[in-house]
Design a protein around this motif. Structure first.
Motif, mmCIF file in Angstrom:
data_model
loop_
_atom_site.group_PDB
_atom_site.id
_atom_site.type_symbol
_atom_site.label_atom_id
_atom_site.label_comp_id
_atom_site.label_asym_id
_atom_site.label_seq_id
_atom_site.Cartn_x
_atom_site.Cartn_y
_atom_site.Cartn_z
ATOM 1 N N TRP B 86 0.709 -1.412 -0.050
ATOM 2 C CA TRP B 86 -0.022 -0.067 -0.055
ATOM 3 C C TRP B 86 0.894 1.345 -0.008
ATOM 4 N N PRO B 118 -10.233 0.348 4.112
ATOM 5 C CA PRO B 118 -11.057 -0.916 3.115
ATOM 6 C C PRO B 118 -11.933 -1.586 4.152
ATOM 7 N N GLY B 122 -12.434 -5.286 1.077
ATOM 8 C CA GLY B 122 -11.196 -4.565 0.487
ATOM 9 C C GLY B 122 -11.555 -3.332 -0.291
ATOM 10 N N HIS B 123 -12.712 -3.197 -0.307
ATOM 11 C CA HIS B 123 -13.341 -1.998 -1.155
ATOM 12 C C HIS B 123 -13.291 -0.531 -0.339
ATOM 13 N N ILE B 124 -12.804 0.537 -0.755
ATOM 14 C CA ILE B 124 -12.670 1.509 -0.066
ATOM 15 C C ILE B 124 -13.695 2.889 -0.728
ATOM 16 N N TRP B 136 -17.966 2.767 -3.992
ATOM 17 C CA TRP B 136 -16.851 1.969 -3.331
ATOM 18 C C TRP B 136 -16.032 1.372 -4.367
ATOM 19 N N GLU B 138 -12.918 -0.900 -5.952
ATOM 20 C CA GLU B 138 -12.126 -2.221 -5.701
ATOM 21 C C GLU B 138 -10.854 -2.114 -6.601
ATOM 22 N N LYS B 144 -1.381 -1.264 -4.167
ATOM 23 C CA LYS B 144 -2.520 -0.288 -3.985
ATOM 24 C C LYS B 144 -2.007 1.017 -3.728
#
Ligand code: FAD
Ligand code: AMP
Lengths: 246, 315
Positions: B86, B118, B122-124, B136, B138, B144
């Motif tokens: 990240w 996340p 794992g979606h932000i 959201w 992915e 990332k």
């Protein structure tokens, strides 16, 4: 000077925001599309002013399907010389940047202008990504832009201050308010736009690195709490004791 | 595998947006069971950097923030060395230019302007359609990149004992150079303000802004305005908020004599609390407001100033 302006096709600023397919896609049904305001009022108009003063050409590029052509014609009506449409639905900001960079790579543009951000995706991504892919310097959030002697000078509003920066051409610039005044296309421009070249090029291979998997609308706002005008001072009290923001 | 945070640590004290990215990075690192490396630049003293909540700090002493190409090379280099999974930046003026460059350089998916960590998938989350909706996102790549929208998560500052090392890699020479910085006035810079007092055409003319400024002063607020107000040169352009101006998300936004057009709301709808003062009860802004006063600004403002003075005296 050869200038490339990135033009995106976005829902009108007053468009209704709704989603379909279980909130996975924007519902464009009945929505009017426009040139992204930052691309139009600031990037395109400033590009035209520079060309009018110094000679050269202004080409626009849009990554999108055939539905974007009326938007592209609007940019031509405002005064761009010719337009390119990369024939693909954009997958994400990176995909758009890959497509733009693939086209621009060997064309010798002195200046590549993007908007500060799109008003639908709000990424502020495509400009800096294009710069990275073309290995060019990038000036973000320019509110003024001038070119002289092979050098660009820009003013940026950052952290409340105005920063004046300089960079030799070629480079990529993202454009914000202050750069130029809006131009309304006239009848002659609209007529001329019909016959200006709009080249459609195929997309290069590129995968989506990110996807918007689901959309949400903000929860409805609670009804406003009204304070009588005679007791206006009470607002300050409420902001202190109830909302706790002062 | 690790988490990299890129943040600006210059200035008299470390900016809130930098501390937010460190908090975000620490939470991610804990979740992933890994360490946090801060990549920073400039002249902050080593002891101050060591006290930040990172396991390691890499500082590039000889690059500034003018050239985002250099900064992106630096961050990408640190990310490669640390085997970063990240890379976290702030979605501020610098981060907005650096994060996408780093993403393109590493061929990493990017969430621009993230507002959450996340979720289980794992979606932000991020704002889209100028704050009128959220998405959201992915990320499909092994590395990332996230740029974090300022004011999205509370700072949880922890005392760190980081090792500090100087970056020695090559980032080329700066192609973009700063010629001059024109400092804005005394006031609080609008993008960083927690409280904003904003006014529109309802104030009738620039000569009446004294009332707006006085209320702002009492509340320790920045001032802002609607687009026509800056177009008519009643106020400077950098005060213009909205769809085509600045987007802000203060804790408190007070709108005086602004109708609340959708393009104006697009720039302020992320504010935590909105107060509207307008003499027209039908003004659309009231629908977006938490508190409202239907009344004449010229009558209401003096009452607010008086109450704010009283509150300041009591505090
Ligand atoms: C593509 C596009 C982009 C745009 N972008 C922006 C943007 O970024 N930002 C922006 O602000 N606008 C933007 N606009 C313009 C926007 O549509 C509105 O025209 C604008 O916000 C109106 O400004 P205003 O509220 O100050 O003025 P008005 O709409 O004229 O409203 C003035 C308000 O003051 C109230 N008033 C009058 N007298 C008093 C009094 N004595 N006391 C209290 N209240 C009083 C009136 O009731 C009225 O509600 C954009 C428009 C377009 C088409
Ligand atoms: N599909 C597209 N085609 C051409 N240019 C685009 C496209 N999407 C975005 N851009 C450009 O990139 C800028 C930033 O977009 P964004 O990263 O989506 O905020 C926009 O203001 C445009 O100038």
């Amino acid at each position: 000077m050869k200038i490339l302006v990135l033009i995106s096709h976005v829902p009108d600023t007053t468009a209704r925001i709704a989603f379909t397919n279980d909130n996975t896609a924007y519902d464009a049904n009945g929505v009017q599309f426009i040139v992204n305001p930052y691309d139009e009022w600031y990037a395109l108009v400033r590009a035209l002013e520079l060309k009018e003063a110094q000679g050269g050409s202004v080409t626009t590029i849009t990554v999108g399907g055939a539905a974007t052509e009326p938007t592209i014609r609007k940019a031509l009506a405002i005064g761009a010389d010719d337009a390119v449409r990369v024939d693909a639905e954009p997958k994400d900001g990176h995909d758009v940047a890959v497509q733009v960079a693939a086209y621009a790579k060997d064309k010798g543009f002195d200046l590549v202008l993007a908007g500060k951000e799109t008003i639908d995706h709000n990424g502020s991504q495509v400009g800096p990504m294009v710069a990275e892919l073309l290995e060019l310097p990038f000036i973000s959030l320019a509110a003024k832009l001038d070119v002289a002697g092979g050098k660009a000078t820009a003013e940026r509003d950052v952290r409340g201050d105005v920063e004046v920066v300089e960079c030799a051409l070629p480079l990529v610039v993202s454009c914000a308010k202050g750069m130029a005044e809006q131009r309304i296309p006239n009848m002659r421009g609209i007529m001329a736009a019909r016959t200006k070249p709009l080249q459609v090029v195929p997309a290069v291979a590129s995968e989506a690195l990110s996807t918007s998997v689901k959309f949400e609308l903000p929860p409805p706002k609670q009804a406003v709490k009204l304070i009588p005008a005679e007791e206006a001072g009470k607002l300050i009290e409420l902001l202190h004791t109830e909302a706790k923001v002062i | 595998m690790s988490v990299i945070v890129f943040a600006d640590t210059r200035g008299a004290k470390v900016a809130k947006s930098a501390l937010e990215t460190l908090t975000y990075g620490r939470k991610l690192a804990n979740k992933e069971g890994t360490t946090l490396t801060l990549a920073t630049f400039g002249d902050a003293p080593a002891d101050r950097l060591a006290a930040l909540d990172a396991n390691k700090v890499t500082v590039a002493r000889n690059i500034g923030d003018a050239d985002n190409q250099q900064l992106a090379r630096f961050v990408a280099d640190v990310a490669a060395k640390e085997g970063a999974k990240w890379v976290i930046c702030s979605h501020d003026d610098t981060g907005k230019a650096v994060a996408p460059r780093v993403a393109a350089r590493l061929k990493a998916g990017e969430v621009a302007g993230a507002t959450t960590l996340p979720n289980e998938q794992g979606h932000i989350k991020r704002n889209v359609f100028s704050g009128k909706a959220q998405a959201w996102v992915e990320l499909k790549t092994p590395v990332k990149v996230v740029s974090l929208l300022p004011n999205s998560i509370p700072v949880e500052a922890a005392q760190g004992t980081a090792t500090v090392e100087e970056f020695t890699g090559d980032t080329g020479t700066a192609k973009v150079t700063v010629k001059e910085v024109r400092k804005a006035g005394e006031g609080i810079p609008l993008p960083e303000a927690e409280i904003v007092v904003s006014a529109g055409r309802g104030m009738k003319g620039p000569e009446n802004w004294g009332l707006v400024e006085e209320l702002a002063k009492e509340l320790h607020a920045a001032t802002a305005c609607s687009r026509p107000v800056s177009d008519m040169d009643w106020r400077p352009h950098h005060e213009h908020v909205g769809q085509t101006g600045l987007a802000i998300r203060p804790n408190l936004y007070i709108a005086i004599g602004i109708s609340g057009a959708i393009q104006h709301l697009a720039g302020v709808n992320g504010s935590k609390v909105i107060c509207v003062i307008n003499n027209d009860p039908e003004a659309p802004f009231f629908k977006a407001a938490d508190y409202g006063i239907v009344g004449d600004a010229f009558q209401v403002l003096p009452k607010l100033i008086e109450a704010a003075k009283k509150l300041n005296a009591e505090k």
